[in-house]
Design a protein around this motif. Structure first.
Motif, PDB file in Angstrom:
ATOM      1  N   CYS A  48       6.802  -5.762  -4.241  1.00  0.00           N
ATOM      2  CA  CYS A  48       7.428  -4.454  -4.062  1.00  0.00           C
ATOM      3  C   CYS A  48       8.842  -4.748  -3.565  1.00  0.00           C
ATOM      4  CB  CYS A  48       6.637  -3.582  -3.088  1.00  0.00           C
ATOM      5  SG  CYS A  48       6.567  -4.240  -1.424  1.00  0.00           S
ATOM      6  N   ALA A  49       9.575  -3.728  -3.195  1.00  0.00           N
ATOM      7  CA  ALA A  49      10.967  -3.936  -2.800  1.00  0.00           C
ATOM      8  C   ALA A  49      11.107  -4.852  -1.594  1.00  0.00           C
ATOM      9  CB  ALA A  49      11.627  -2.584  -2.511  1.00  0.00           C
ATOM     10  N   GLN A  50      10.080  -4.931  -0.754  1.00  0.00           N
ATOM     11  CA  GLN A  50      10.185  -5.725   0.477  1.00  0.00           C
ATOM     12  C   GLN A  50       9.957  -7.225   0.245  1.00  0.00           C
ATOM     13  OE1 GLN A  50       8.622  -2.655   0.397  1.00  0.00           O
ATOM     14  NE2 GLN A  50      10.494  -1.860   1.366  1.00  0.00           N
ATOM     15  N   GLY A  51       9.345  -7.593  -0.895  1.00  0.00           N
ATOM     16  CA  GLY A  51       9.086  -8.997  -1.155  1.00  0.00           C
ATOM     17  C   GLY A  51       7.861  -9.166  -2.023  1.00  0.00           C
ATOM     18  N   PHE A  52       7.374 -10.411  -2.107  1.00  0.00           N
ATOM     19  CA  PHE A  52       6.182 -10.664  -2.910  1.00  0.00           C
ATOM     20  C   PHE A  52       5.271 -11.641  -2.189  1.00  0.00           C
ATOM     21  CE2 PHE A  52       8.453 -14.468  -4.017  1.00  0.00           C
ATOM     22  CZ  PHE A  52       7.493 -15.385  -4.419  1.00  0.00           C
TER      23      PHE A  52
ATOM     24  N   GLY B 135      11.993 -14.309  -9.662  1.00  0.00           N
ATOM     25  CA  GLY B 135      12.967 -13.838 -10.637  1.00  0.00           C
ATOM     26  C   GLY B 135      12.372 -12.823 -11.590  1.00  0.00           C
ATOM     27  N   GLU B 136      11.202 -13.152 -12.153  1.00  0.00           N
ATOM     28  CA  GLU B 136      10.547 -12.222 -13.074  1.00  0.00           C
ATOM     29  C   GLU B 136      10.138 -10.942 -12.354  1.00  0.00           C
ATOM     30  OE1 GLU B 136       6.398 -12.055 -15.513  1.00  0.00           O
ATOM     31  OE2 GLU B 136       7.667 -13.805 -15.871  1.00  0.00           O
ATOM     32  N   LEU B 137       9.625 -11.066 -11.152  1.00  0.00           N
ATOM     33  CA  LEU B 137       9.200  -9.877 -10.407  1.00  0.00           C
ATOM     34  C   LEU B 137      10.393  -9.002 -10.058  1.00  0.00           C
ATOM     35  CD1 LEU B 137       6.558 -11.607  -8.129  1.00  0.00           C
ATOM     36  CD2 LEU B 137       6.076  -9.955  -9.942  1.00  0.00           C
ATOM     37  N   SER B 138      11.538  -9.613  -9.667  1.00  0.00           N
ATOM     38  CA  SER B 138      12.750  -8.828  -9.406  1.00  0.00           C
ATOM     39  C   SER B 138      13.175  -8.053 -10.626  1.00  0.00           C
ATOM     40  CB  SER B 138      13.879  -9.767  -8.974  1.00  0.00           C
ATOM     41  OG  SER B 138      13.647 -10.305  -7.694  1.00  0.00           O
ATOM     42  N   ALA B 139      13.163  -8.766 -11.784  1.00  0.00           N
ATOM     43  CA  ALA B 139      13.577  -8.114 -13.028  1.00  0.00           C
ATOM     44  C   ALA B 139      12.656  -6.944 -13.365  1.00  0.00           C
ATOM     45  CB  ALA B 139      13.583  -9.132 -14.166  1.00  0.00           C
ATOM     46  N   LEU B 140      11.352  -7.121 -13.189  1.00  0.00           N
ATOM     47  CA  LEU B 140      10.396  -6.050 -13.488  1.00  0.00           C
ATOM     48  C   LEU B 140      10.606  -4.845 -12.583  1.00  0.00           C
ATOM     49  CD1 LEU B 140       7.173  -8.169 -14.079  1.00  0.00           C
ATOM     50  CD2 LEU B 140       8.351  -6.777 -15.787  1.00  0.00           C
ATOM     51  N   LEU B 141      10.860  -5.086 -11.307  1.00  0.00           N
ATOM     52  CA  LEU B 141      11.093  -3.969 -10.378  1.00  0.00           C
ATOM     53  C   LEU B 141      12.355  -3.210 -10.755  1.00  0.00           C
ATOM     54  CD1 LEU B 141      10.165  -5.637  -6.962  1.00  0.00           C
ATOM     55  CD2 LEU B 141       8.880  -3.875  -8.175  1.00  0.00           C
TER      56      LEU B 141
ATOM     57  N   GLU C 121       0.814  -1.211   0.000  1.00  0.00           N
ATOM     58  CA  GLU C 121       0.000   0.000   0.000  1.00  0.00           C
ATOM     59  C   GLU C 121       0.850   1.264   0.000  1.00  0.00           C
ATOM     60  OE1 GLU C 121      -2.323  -0.728   3.446  1.00  0.00           O
ATOM     61  OE2 GLU C 121      -3.831  -1.936   2.401  1.00  0.00           O
ATOM     62  N   LYS C 122       2.095   1.162   0.486  1.00  0.00           N
ATOM     63  CA  LYS C 122       2.961   2.335   0.565  1.00  0.00           C
ATOM     64  C   LYS C 122       3.979   2.399  -0.572  1.00  0.00           C
ATOM     65  CE  LYS C 122       2.833   2.085   5.621  1.00  0.00           C
ATOM     66  NZ  LYS C 122       3.633   1.769   6.833  1.00  0.00           N
ATOM     67  N   ALA C 123       4.192   1.288  -1.264  1.00  0.00           N
ATOM     68  CA  ALA C 123       5.294   1.201  -2.226  1.00  0.00           C
ATOM     69  C   ALA C 123       5.088   2.130  -3.419  1.00  0.00           C
ATOM     70  CB  ALA C 123       5.440  -0.234  -2.712  1.00  0.00           C
ATOM     71  N   ASP C 124       6.203   2.700  -3.895  1.00  0.00           N
ATOM     72  CA  ASP C 124       6.169   3.534  -5.092  1.00  0.00           C
ATOM     73  C   ASP C 124       6.131   2.684  -6.359  1.00  0.00           C
ATOM     74  OD1 ASP C 124       6.300   5.901  -3.640  1.00  0.00           O
ATOM     75  OD2 ASP C 124       8.490   5.813  -3.540  1.00  0.00           O
ATOM     76  N   LEU C 125       6.631   1.469  -6.268  1.00  0.00           N
ATOM     77  CA  LEU C 125       6.768   0.631  -7.454  1.00  0.00           C
ATOM     78  C   LEU C 125       6.251  -0.770  -7.159  1.00  0.00           C
ATOM     79  CD1 LEU C 125       7.914   0.528 -10.344  1.00  0.00           C
ATOM     80  CD2 LEU C 125      10.091  -0.199  -9.366  1.00  0.00           C
ATOM     81  N   LEU C 126       5.373  -1.258  -8.035  1.00  0.00           N
ATOM     82  CA  LEU C 126       4.805  -2.592  -7.884  1.00  0.00           C
ATOM     83  C   LEU C 126       5.043  -3.397  -9.160  1.00  0.00           C
ATOM     84  CD1 LEU C 126       1.299  -1.776  -6.328  1.00  0.00           C
ATOM     85  CD2 LEU C 126       3.368  -2.489  -5.113  1.00  0.00           C
ATOM     86  N   ALA C 127       5.152  -4.706  -8.998  1.00  0.00           N
ATOM     87  CA  ALA C 127       5.233  -5.609 -10.143  1.00  0.00           C
ATOM     88  C   ALA C 127       4.262  -6.752  -9.909  1.00  0.00           C
ATOM     89  CB  ALA C 127       6.657  -6.145 -10.304  1.00  0.00           C
ATOM     90  N   CYS C 128       3.787  -7.380 -10.981  1.00  0.00           N
ATOM     91  CA  CYS C 128       2.818  -8.464 -10.819  1.00  0.00           C
ATOM     92  C   CYS C 128       2.968  -9.490 -11.924  1.00  0.00           C
ATOM     93  CB  CYS C 128       1.391  -7.915 -10.802  1.00  0.00           C
ATOM     94  SG  CYS C 128       0.898  -7.081 -12.331  1.00  0.00           S
ATOM     95  N   ARG C 129       2.523 -10.717 -11.621  1.00  0.00           N
ATOM     96  CA  ARG C 129       2.409 -11.767 -12.622  1.00  0.00           C
ATOM     97  C   ARG C 129       1.468 -12.840 -12.092  1.00  0.00           C
ATOM     98  NH1 ARG C 129       7.153 -16.059 -13.517  1.00  0.00           N
ATOM     99  NH2 ARG C 129       5.311 -17.366 -13.894  1.00  0.00           N
ATOM    100  N   LEU C 130       0.909 -13.605 -13.015  1.00  0.00           N
ATOM    101  CA  LEU C 130       0.044 -14.721 -12.612  1.00  0.00           C
ATOM    102  C   LEU C 130       0.895 -15.943 -12.292  1.00  0.00           C
ATOM    103  CD1 LEU C 130      -2.993 -14.627 -15.049  1.00  0.00           C
ATOM    104  CD2 LEU C 130      -3.060 -14.378 -12.576  1.00  0.00           C
ATOM    105  N   VAL C 131       0.565 -16.591 -11.180  1.00  0.00           N
ATOM    106  CA  VAL C 131       1.279 -17.797 -10.767  1.00  0.00           C
ATOM    107  C   VAL C 131       0.239 -18.846 -10.395  1.00  0.00           C
ATOM    108  CG1 VAL C 131       2.978 -18.787  -9.201  1.00  0.00           C
ATOM    109  CG2 VAL C 131       3.164 -16.372  -9.859  1.00  0.00           C
ATOM    110  N   ASP C 132       0.127 -19.865 -11.234  1.00  0.00           N
ATOM    111  CA  ASP C 132      -0.817 -20.953 -10.955  1.00  0.00           C
ATOM    112  C   ASP C 132      -2.222 -20.435 -10.637  1.00  0.00           C
ATOM    113  OD1 ASP C 132       1.226 -22.821 -11.295  1.00  0.00           O
ATOM    114  OD2 ASP C 132       1.828 -22.651  -9.195  1.00  0.00           O
ATOM    115  N   GLY C 133      -2.676 -19.487 -11.445  1.00  0.00           N
ATOM    116  CA  GLY C 133      -4.029 -18.965 -11.269  1.00  0.00           C
ATOM    117  C   GLY C 133      -4.163 -17.894 -10.212  1.00  0.00           C
TER     118      GLY C 133
END
Length: 838
Positions: free
Chosen positions: A326-330, A409-415, A308-320
C-alpha cells in the motif's frame, strides 16, 4: 555525465521522407519509407551520440498559442503529404517499442517542448543534444550544456559551430529571425530586409531592441525606412520565433532514461519489412544512478494495520511468497498467511498478469477461486492490440517507473497505474468487458493450462512417416514439372524456375529487393491461372509445415504427465479472441484431410471421453443480429442451410435448384463480408473474373439490403469516433479510414467491419467458457475444460458422464445470450478430438 538526446520528430521525419528515393511499403500497402529513413537516422544517433536519456517531440495540432497571436502563422505551409501522414503513428509506435518517451503536448509546438526540457535538463547537470535541422532551435545552444546535432550536416554544433553555420552566435538567432522572418512558418519579419542585411544589422547592433534605439544610424536608408514602418511586425515576429521555455512536462527527467526495447519491437520491425534494423541497435548504456521513490520494505506485522485501512493495494509473488503493498510500504508473507489476513480484500488488489499469479499461488498450495485486479488485462481492454508491457504502460499513462525488476519497483508502478487504469476504463465505457468477461476468465484459463490434453505420440509418428512419403512424392512431381531439380525452399531459386525456366508472369515484387515474389498469394494466383507447378509448390509447403509444426514438434512439447499444456493468451489479439502458444493450437489446419487427422492425436485419458462443442456459424449469426436483415434472420430462425438459403436469394432460384457451385459462392461471400472482402479477393477465391465477383456482391446486397446498411453504418461510426464496439461494449480503435491512400483506407475499413462481428463472437465464446466452467463445478460433474480453438470448446469427462456433460455444454453455449437469431452449438463425444467432432 548523463546525456539527454532530444529529437525533433517532424523535422527528421520530413527529412527522411524526401531523402529516400525508393518507395517502400509494408505488406498491407502502407507506405513505410519515411519510417525506415527516420529509424535508420535514429539508430545511428543512438550509436554515435550514446545518450543515457532520450525523448522525441512531435507537434500535436495545428492550433497553438502562436496561431492565436497571428492567424496566418504557418498558413502558407502545405498540408503534410498523405503518404507521410499515415507514417506518423508507425514511427511513434516504433519509438514506444524502443522504450523512448514521446513528447506530445497540445497548444505548443515540439520546439517549445524541446526548449523547456533542454533547459531544465541543462540546469540539472545533463549534457543535452538536440537533433534537428531547424534553425529555430539553434537559439538554445547559448547554454554551454546544450548542443545541436545538425542531421543534414551530421555535425555537432556548439556556440561557435552555430555562429559558423548560421552567421551569428546562438544568443542572436532570435534577433536575426525577427528581421528576416521565416517563410516556412509564414513569419513576416521586416519586409525589405533580407537574410544578408538582417545578419549585418544584428552583428552591428546586437539585438532588435538596440537596433530601434539607434534607428537613425541604420544604413542603407532603404533598410532604415522599412524598419521604421514595420516596427510592430518585427516585434511580433520576434515574439513568434522565441521559444517557450516553461512548458509543463508531466514526467521527471529520470523517466527519460533509455530502456531496453520491448520484445514486440522485433515482430513490429518484421511486419514492416525492417528486420535488418534490429542488428543496428547497439546496447543501451546504463543510465546514471537515480533515486526513484521506492516503497519501504516493512515487517509484516508492522504493515498489516496499514493494509487493512488502505484504499489501494498491489501484490506480486516473490520467491514463493506473496508481497502486498500500500502507500506506506510493502511486506511479504507466505501465500496462505497473506490471503488469510487480507480475506476478500485480496480480490481488490492490483497485480500484473493475474493468471501467472493464480498459477503461482496454486503451486504454493493455495487455490484461489477468483482473480484479483489485473493491470495487464485492464490495459488490453483499453487498447487491444497495443503492447501491454508494464514499462510501456508506465510511459503511456505518465507514471513514474522505478526499476521494475525489483519487487518494490513493480509494486510502486502498480500503485501508480491502478487509479489511472480504473479511471480510463470508466471513461472508455469498458468496465463491464473488463469485469464480466476478462477477469472471470482468468481462473478458467489457468485451470485449462494446468490440466492440459493427452497426446497420442505413436499416432503422430505414424502420420509423420506418411507425410514424409507424400513430401518425397510431391518433390518428384515438382522436379518433373519444373524440368530439373532445385531447392524448393529457396525463394530465389523458385523465382528463377517459375519466371525464367517456365516463363510465368511476374505478378508482384518484394518491397525490399524488388525481386519477383513467390509468396503464397502469388502462387495461388498463378495456380488459378492454370499453372500446375505453383499448385504443387503450395501442396508441398502445406505438407512441410504440417510435418514440422505439428507432427514432429508436438511430441517434443509434452509435459512430464504426457499431456500438452498450451498457454492461452488473453491480452494479444486486437479482436478480443484468445490466442495460444507453446504450442499454438489455433493454427491447426482444418480444411485438408491431413490437417484434420492431426486432431485425431488429441485423445482422452483412460476411462474418459472428449466432448467437443462447436458454435455453428456464430459470426454469421452475429451479423444477422447486428444487421437485423429480415431475410438473414428468417433463414436462421427456420433452421435452414444458411449458405444454400443465401445462394437462393443471390441467384434468384428456388432452394432446391441451388447447385454446389452456387452454395460455395454464397458461403464465400457470407464469410468474406465479415472480413471486408471486395471483388478482387472474391474473384480469386471463386476463380472467376472481378466483374463476375462484383455481380455476385451486388446481387447479395440487393437481396440483403440491411446487411449493407449495417456495414456502411459501422464504417461511418469508425470515421466519426475513431473506434467500433462489439455487442458487449468491447472497443477497438481504428485508424486510417480517412486516408487518401486506397490500401491504407481499405485495410482500415476491413478492420472496422470485422471487429464488431468477430469481437462479439469472441465475447460470446468467453461467456460460454466462464459459464460452462462454473456450471461444471456447481453441479459436480467429473469433467474439465481442456481447449478453446476457434469456435470450439474441448472438454474431458468421465465416460459415464460424457453425454450429460455434452447436454450441459450445449445448453450453456446456446443460452449464453439472447440474440435476434438462435445460437446453435454442435456437440459430439468420442475418444479423440477428431472422432468427437465427427
Amino acid at each position: 555525465m548523463a546525456k539527454l538526446l532530444l529529437v525533433d520528430g517532424h523535422s527528421n521525419l520530413y527529412r527522411a521522407f524526401f531523402a529516400l528515393k525508393t518507395r517502400l511499403s509494408a505488406p498491407d500497402g502502407t507506405p513505410t519509407g519515411a519510417v525506415y529513413g527516420f529509424l535508420r537516422m535514429f539508430h545511428k544517433m543512438l550509436r554515435e551520440l550514446a545518450p543515457t536519456h532520450v525523448a522525441v517531440a512531435f507537434d500535436v495540432s495545428r492550433e497553438t498559442f502562436r496561431t492565436r497571436m497571428l492567424e496566418s502563422y504557418k498558413g502558407t505551409r502545405q498540408p503534410m503529404p498523405e503518404d507521410l501522414r499515415v507514417q506518423v503513428p508507425l514511427v511513434q509506435k516504433a519509438l514506444e517499442l524502443l522504450g523512448v518517451t514521446l513528447l506530445l503536448t497540445p497548444d505548443v509546438e515540439a520546439d517549445d517542448m524541446i526548449a523547456s526540457l533542454a533547459e531544465k535538463a541543462a540546469a540539472e547537470g545533463f549534457e543535452v543534444v538536440i537533433a534537428t535541422v531547424d534553425k529555430d532551435l539553434m537559439q538554445l545552444v547559448r547554454d554551454p550544456h546544450i548542443k545541436l546535432w545538425h542531421t543534414r550536416l551530421e555535425r555537432l554544433l556548439d556556440e561557435q559551430g552555430v555562429a559558423e553555420v548560421f552567421g551569428v552566435p546562438p544568443g542572436q538567432v532570435v534577433e536575426v529571425l525577427a528581421l528576416e522572418g521565416d517563410a516556412s512558418d509564414n513569419i513576416p519579419g521586416c519586409p525589405g530586409v533580407g537574410e544578408k542585411t538582417a545578419r549585418e544589422l544584428i552583428r552591428r547592433f546586437g539585438s532588435v531592441a538596440a537596433l530601434y534605439q539607434h534607428l537613425s544610424e541604420v544604413t542603407p536608408p532603404k533598410a532604415q525606412k522599412a524598419l521604421a514602418e514595420n516596427r510592430e511586425l518585427v516585434e511580433l515576429s520576434r515574439t513568434l520565433v522565441e521559444l517557450k521555455r516553461d512548458v509543463a512536462l508531466p514526467f521527471a527527467l529520470e523517466q527519460l532514461a533509455r530502456r531496453p526495447p520491448l520484445p514486440e519491437l522485433a515482430e513490429f520491425y518484421r511486419s514492416l519489412g525492417f528486420a535488418s534494423l534490429l542488428s543496428e541497435l547497439g546496447p543501451a548504456p546504463s543510465p546514471p544512478p537515480v533515486s526513484p521513490a521506492e516503497l519501504p520494505a516493512l515487517p509484516w506485522g508492522e504493515l498489516l494495520p496499514s493494509l487493512e485501512k488502505a484504499d489501494l493495494l498491489a501484490c506480486r509473488l516473490v520467491d514463493g511468497q506473496l508481497a502486498i503493498a500500500c502507500a506506506q510500504g510493502f511486506a511479504s508473507a507466505s501465500a496462505e498467511k497473506a490471503l488469510a489476513a487480507l480475506g476478500p480484500r485480496f480480490f481488490a488488489a492490483w497485480c500484473y498478469d493475474a493468471k501467472a499469479l493464480l498459477s503461482g499461488l496454486r503451486d504454493a498450495g493455495v487455490a484461489v477461486e477468483r482473480s484479483c485486479q489485473d493491470a495487464m488485462l485492464a490495459a488490453y481492454v483499453l487498447a487491444p492490440g497495443e503492447t501491454v508491457e508494464l514499462s510501456a504502460l508506465c510511459t503511456r499513462y505518465r507514471v513514474p517507473a522505478p526499476p521494475l525488476a525489483t519487487p518494490e519497483g513493480e509494486l510502486s508502478a502498480l500503485l501508480a497505474l491502478a487509479p489511472k487504469l480504473r479511471q480510463a476504463l470508466e471513461a472508455e465505457g469498458v468496465v463491464e468487458v473488463y469485469e464480466k468477461l476478462e477477469l472471470p476468465l482468468i481462473p478458467v484459463l489457468e485451470d485449462m493450462e494446468r490440466v492440459g490434453v493427452k497426446l497420442d505420440v505413436r499416432f503422430l509418428a505414424e502420420l509423420s512417416t506418411k507425410v514424409a512419403a507424400l513430401l518425397e512424392a510431391r518433390e518428384r512431381e515438382i522436379f518433373a514439372e519444373a524440368g530439373g531439380s532445385f531447392n524448393i525452399n529457396s525463394p530465389k531459386q523458385l523465382a528463377e524456375v517459375l519466371f525464367s525456366w517456365k516463363g510465368m508472369p511476374v505478378l508482384r515484387r518484394t518491397s525490399k529487393t524488388r525481386a519477383p515474389s513467390t509468396d503464397a498469394d502469388v502462387l495461388q494466383e498463378l495456380a488459378l491461372q492454370g499453372f500446375r507447378l505453383p499448385a504443387l509448390i503450395l501442396e508441398y509447403r502445406e505438407l512441410s509445415k504440417l510435418k514440422s509444426t505439428y507432427l514432429d514438434a508436438l511430441p517434443k512439447q509434452l509435459g512430464p504427465d504426457g499431456r500438452i499444456h498450451t498457454r492461452f493468451n488473453q491480452a494479444v489479439t486486437a479482436t478480443g479472441r484468445l490466442s495460444s502458444s507453446d504450442p499454438n493450437l489455433q493454427n491447426i489446419p482444418i480444411r485438408s484431410e491431413l490437417g484434420r487427422e492431426v486432431r485425431r492425436a488429441f485423445v482422452a485419458d483412460a476411462g474418459k471421453l472428449l466432448v467437443v462443442a462447436d458454435y455453428s456459424q456464430i459470426e454469421l449469426r452475429v451479423l444477422a443480429h447486428l444487421s437485423r436483415d429480415p431475410a438473414l434472420v428468417s433463414a436462421f430462425e427456420r433452421g435452414e442451410d444458411i449458405h444454400a438459403a443465401t445462394a437462393a436469394l443471390v441467384f434468384g432460384v428456388a432452394s432446391e435448384l441451388v447447385t454446389p457451385d452456387m452454395r460455395r459462392a454464397a458461403k464465400t461471400i457470407n464469410f468474406g463480408l465479415i472480413y471486408g472482402m471486395g471483388a478482387y479477393a472474391l474473384s480469386r477465391e471463386l476463380g472467376v473474373s472481378q466483374r463476375e465477383a462484383q455481380a455476385f456482391i451486388d446481387a447479395y446486397f440487393a437481396r440483403l439490403p440491411r446487411v449493407r446498411e449495417y456495414l456502411e453504418g459501422v464504417k461511418e461510426e469508425a470515421r466519426r469516433t475513431g473506434k467500433v464496439r462489439t455487442l458487449f461494449g468491447r472497443v477497438r480503435h481504428i485508424a486510417g479510414l480517412d486516408s487518401e491512400n486506397a490500401n491504407v483506407r481499405g485495410n482500415a475499413e476491413r478492420m472496422a467491419i470485422n471487429a464488431p462481428v468477430q469481437g462479439t463472437a469472441a465475447d460470446l465464446m468467453k461467456l460460454a467458457m466462464i459459464r460452462t466452467y462454473e456450471s461444471l463445478k456447481a453441479q459436480g460433474f467429473p469433467a474439465r475444460l481442456l481447449l478453446q480453438v476457434h469456435d470450439e470448446l474441448v472438454l474431458e469427462a468421465q465416460a459415464e458422464a460424457a453425454q450429460d456433460v455434452a447436454s450441459l455444454v450445449k445448453a450453456t453455449m446456446e443460452g449464453v445470450a439472447s440474440l435476434a437469431v438462435p445460437l446453435k452449438a454442435d456437440v459430439g463425444v468420442g475418444p479423440s478430438w477428431a472422432e468427437a467432432k465427427g
